[in-house]
Design a protein around this motif. Sequence first.
Motif, mmCIF file in Angstrom:
data_model
loop_
_atom_site.group_PDB
_atom_site.id
_atom_site.type_symbol
_atom_site.label_atom_id
_atom_site.label_comp_id
_atom_site.label_asym_id
_atom_site.label_seq_id
_atom_site.Cartn_x
_atom_site.Cartn_y
_atom_site.Cartn_z
ATOM 1 N N ALA A 160 0.831 -1.203 0.000
ATOM 2 C CA ALA A 160 0.000 0.000 0.000
ATOM 3 C C ALA A 160 0.866 1.254 0.000
ATOM 4 O O ALA A 160 0.580 2.228 -0.701
ATOM 5 N N LYS A 161 1.954 1.220 0.759
ATOM 6 C CA LYS A 161 2.857 2.375 0.819
ATOM 7 C C LYS A 161 3.485 2.642 -0.554
ATOM 8 O O LYS A 161 3.574 3.789 -0.992
ATOM 9 N N GLU A 162 3.918 1.584 -1.229
ATOM 10 C CA GLU A 162 4.480 1.747 -2.576
ATOM 11 C C GLU A 162 3.435 2.295 -3.541
ATOM 12 O O GLU A 162 3.730 3.155 -4.374
ATOM 13 N N LEU A 163 2.203 1.793 -3.426
ATOM 14 C CA LEU A 163 1.121 2.273 -4.295
ATOM 15 C C LEU A 163 0.825 3.742 -4.055
ATOM 16 O O LEU A 163 0.599 4.494 -5.003
ATOM 17 N N ALA A 164 0.839 4.154 -2.794
ATOM 18 C CA ALA A 164 0.580 5.560 -2.479
ATOM 19 C C ALA A 164 1.602 6.456 -3.157
ATOM 20 O O ALA A 164 1.250 7.485 -3.751
ATOM 21 N N GLY A 165 2.866 6.058 -3.105
ATOM 22 C CA GLY A 165 3.909 6.851 -3.748
ATOM 23 C C GLY A 165 3.812 6.829 -5.255
ATOM 24 O O GLY A 165 3.901 7.874 -5.913
ATOM 25 N N GLU A 166 3.610 5.655 -5.826
ATOM 26 C CA GLU A 166 3.557 5.538 -7.287
ATOM 27 C C GLU A 166 2.321 6.205 -7.880
ATOM 28 O O GLU A 166 2.387 6.812 -8.937
ATOM 29 N N CYS A 167 1.186 6.072 -7.200
ATOM 30 C CA CYS A 167 -0.069 6.623 -7.721
ATOM 31 C C CYS A 167 -0.322 8.053 -7.268
ATOM 32 O O CYS A 167 -1.305 8.671 -7.673
ATOM 33 N N ASP A 168 0.559 8.574 -6.401
ATOM 34 C CA ASP A 168 0.423 9.920 -5.851
ATOM 35 C C ASP A 168 -0.938 10.105 -5.175
ATOM 36 O O ASP A 168 -1.655 11.066 -5.430
ATOM 37 N N LEU A 169 -1.279 9.127 -4.307
ATOM 38 C CA LEU A 169 -2.530 9.151 -3.562
ATOM 39 C C LEU A 169 -2.212 8.940 -2.078
ATOM 40 O O LEU A 169 -1.193 8.348 -1.733
ATOM 41 N N SER A 170 -3.100 9.396 -1.213
ATOM 42 C CA SER A 170 -2.898 9.201 0.228
ATOM 43 C C SER A 170 -3.103 7.725 0.579
ATOM 44 O O SER A 170 -3.790 6.991 -0.135
ATOM 45 N N LEU A 171 -2.498 7.303 1.693
ATOM 46 C CA LEU A 171 -2.680 5.914 2.152
ATOM 47 C C LEU A 171 -4.150 5.578 2.420
ATOM 48 O O LEU A 171 -4.605 4.502 2.022
ATOM 49 N N PRO A 172 -4.936 6.470 3.052
ATOM 50 C CA PRO A 172 -6.353 6.131 3.229
ATOM 51 C C PRO A 172 -7.085 5.911 1.902
ATOM 52 O O PRO A 172 -7.903 4.997 1.781
ATOM 53 N N THR A 173 -6.760 6.717 0.898
ATOM 54 C CA THR A 173 -7.377 6.539 -0.425
ATOM 55 C C THR A 173 -6.960 5.204 -1.025
ATOM 56 O O THR A 173 -7.791 4.477 -1.580
ATOM 57 N N ILE A 174 -5.690 4.863 -0.903
ATOM 58 C CA ILE A 174 -5.193 3.574 -1.406
ATOM 59 C C ILE A 174 -5.918 2.428 -0.718
ATOM 60 O O ILE A 174 -6.407 1.495 -1.371
ATOM 61 N N TYR A 175 -6.015 2.471 0.612
ATOM 62 C CA TYR A 175 -6.664 1.385 1.340
ATOM 63 C C TYR A 175 -8.142 1.250 0.978
ATOM 64 O O TYR A 175 -8.665 0.134 0.889
ATOM 65 N N ARG A 176 -8.831 2.372 0.756
ATOM 66 C CA ARG A 176 -10.244 2.300 0.348
ATOM 67 C C ARG A 176 -10.375 1.618 -1.008
ATOM 68 O O ARG A 176 -11.250 0.772 -1.213
ATOM 69 N N ARG A 177 -9.482 1.963 -1.949
ATOM 70 C CA ARG A 177 -9.547 1.344 -3.275
ATOM 71 C C ARG A 177 -9.163 -0.129 -3.220
ATOM 72 O O ARG A 177 -9.763 -0.960 -3.884
ATOM 73 N N LEU A 178 -8.155 -0.460 -2.416
ATOM 74 C CA LEU A 178 -7.765 -1.868 -2.278
ATOM 75 C C LEU A 178 -8.919 -2.691 -1.706
ATOM 76 O O LEU A 178 -9.195 -3.795 -2.168
ATOM 77 N N GLU A 179 -9.607 -2.143 -0.711
ATOM 78 C CA GLU A 179 -10.753 -2.844 -0.122
ATOM 79 C C GLU A 179 -11.849 -3.069 -1.162
ATOM 80 O O GLU A 179 -12.423 -4.156 -1.259
ATOM 81 N N LEU A 180 -12.124 -2.051 -1.946
ATOM 82 C CA LEU A 180 -13.144 -2.153 -2.989
ATOM 83 C C LEU A 180 -12.749 -3.190 -4.045
ATOM 84 O O LEU A 180 -13.564 -4.022 -4.451
ATOM 85 N N LEU A 181 -11.505 -3.163 -4.473
ATOM 86 C CA LEU A 181 -11.026 -4.118 -5.478
ATOM 87 C C LEU A 181 -11.031 -5.544 -4.934
ATOM 88 O O LEU A 181 -11.366 -6.482 -5.661
ATOM 89 N N GLN A 182 -10.702 -5.708 -3.658
ATOM 90 C CA GLN A 182 -10.753 -7.038 -3.048
ATOM 91 C C GLN A 182 -12.190 -7.526 -2.927
ATOM 92 O O GLN A 182 -12.466 -8.700 -3.142
ATOM 93 N N GLU A 183 -13.073 -6.633 -2.590
ATOM 94 C CA GLU A 183 -14.494 -6.976 -2.448
ATOM 95 C C GLU A 183 -15.033 -7.579 -3.743
ATOM 96 O O GLU A 183 -15.867 -8.477 -3.715
ATOM 97 N N HIS A 184 -14.543 -7.097 -4.868
ATOM 98 C CA HIS A 184 -14.994 -7.578 -6.173
ATOM 99 C C HIS A 184 -14.042 -8.603 -6.788
ATOM 100 O O HIS A 184 -14.117 -8.895 -7.971
ATOM 101 N N GLU A 185 -13.133 -9.118 -5.952
ATOM 102 C CA GLU A 185 -12.206 -10.183 -6.340
ATOM 103 C C GLU A 185 -11.355 -9.834 -7.565
ATOM 104 O O GLU A 185 -11.064 -10.671 -8.405
ATOM 105 N N LEU A 186 -10.948 -8.570 -7.642
ATOM 106 C CA LEU A 186 -10.104 -8.126 -8.740
ATOM 107 C C LEU A 186 -8.625 -8.118 -8.368
ATOM 108 O O LEU A 186 -7.767 -8.005 -9.230
#
Length: 118
Positions: free
Chosen positions: A33-59
């Motif tokens: 998540a930390k690497e994604l935040a840096g690469e995507c230029d997004l905050s960690l909370p935003t990254i975690y929300r998107r990861l949760e959503l993507l996991q919820e849909h098994e992506l």
Amino acid sequence: MDEERSIEEILNTIGDEHARRVLAAISRNPRSAKELAGECDLSLPTIYRRLELLQEHELITERTAVAEDGNHYNIYECNFDSTVISLEDEEYKMRIYREENLPDRFGKLWDELGAESE
């Protein structure tokens, strides 16, 4: 893909710009998540929300990695190769293609054969 999930839910998920950026990043290489935040230029909370959503849909899938110092952390990876949306009998259908390993395919085939013989 779970039959209960509607095409709208999946499209809404991948329609989100931040979710697409996360998917694009982890489709190349698994990332924390930390690497994604840096690469995507997004905050960690935003990254975690998107990861949760993507996991919820098994992506995506999550697995634990161990750092050289012994600490554990989670890394995320895309778990599909492609998606196809088709129009059949006036209804949209979505198919998500995943790369399965040989034991998984054999197990699934075995289960299907057993169900047919009952």
